[in-house]
Write a protein that holds these residues in place. Structure first.
Motif: not given
Length: 120
Positions: A43-60, A92-94
């Motif tokens: 598939v093709q990534l559009l606009d070659e960009s991503i946007a931060l939409v949420r920042l929350r505490p959590g566990r890996n 840095a871990q997905p």
């Protein structure tokens, strides 16, 4: 004259700058993960960009506490429609990378997707 208040402000400014710098590096890491996944999924990534939409505490996955950043992006299969997707990082871990339901390349709008089975 420099007093303790000025030193405190300098330390806070340095800390905020370092946090922003690290966030930009993590954004670049997320973008490279998304590019790689989109090319594998054909598939093709559009606009070659991503946007931060949420920042929350959590566990890996190992139970370690930290900040989870969620970045949103859009992709297309045929160039006609945009579909949403997102990637989540713990440091840095997905953690997750998801693409919205979409037709597979080569399937037209009139032809049902090959992974859908109808019961009759």
């Amino acid at each position: 004259m420099i007093d303790l208040g000025h030193v405190t402000l300098l330390i806070l400014a340095f800390w905020a700058g370092a946090w922003i710098w690290r966030g930009l590096g993590l954004r670049d890491r997320a973008l490279s993960l998304v590019r790689s996944h989109c090319s594998k999924a054909d598939v093709q990534l559009l606009d070659e960009s991503i946007a931060l939409v949420r920042l929350r505490p959590g566990r890996n996955r190992n139970g370690r506490i930290g900040l989870i950043r969620r970045y949103a992006f859009e992709f297309t299969v045929t160039g006609e429609r945009r579909y949403p997707g997102y990637v989540e990082l713990h440091g840095a871990q997905p953690l997750n990378l998801e693409l919205a339901p979409h037709p597979f390349p080569g399937e037209g709008p009139d032809k049902p997707p090959s992974n859908v089975h109808y019961l009759r």
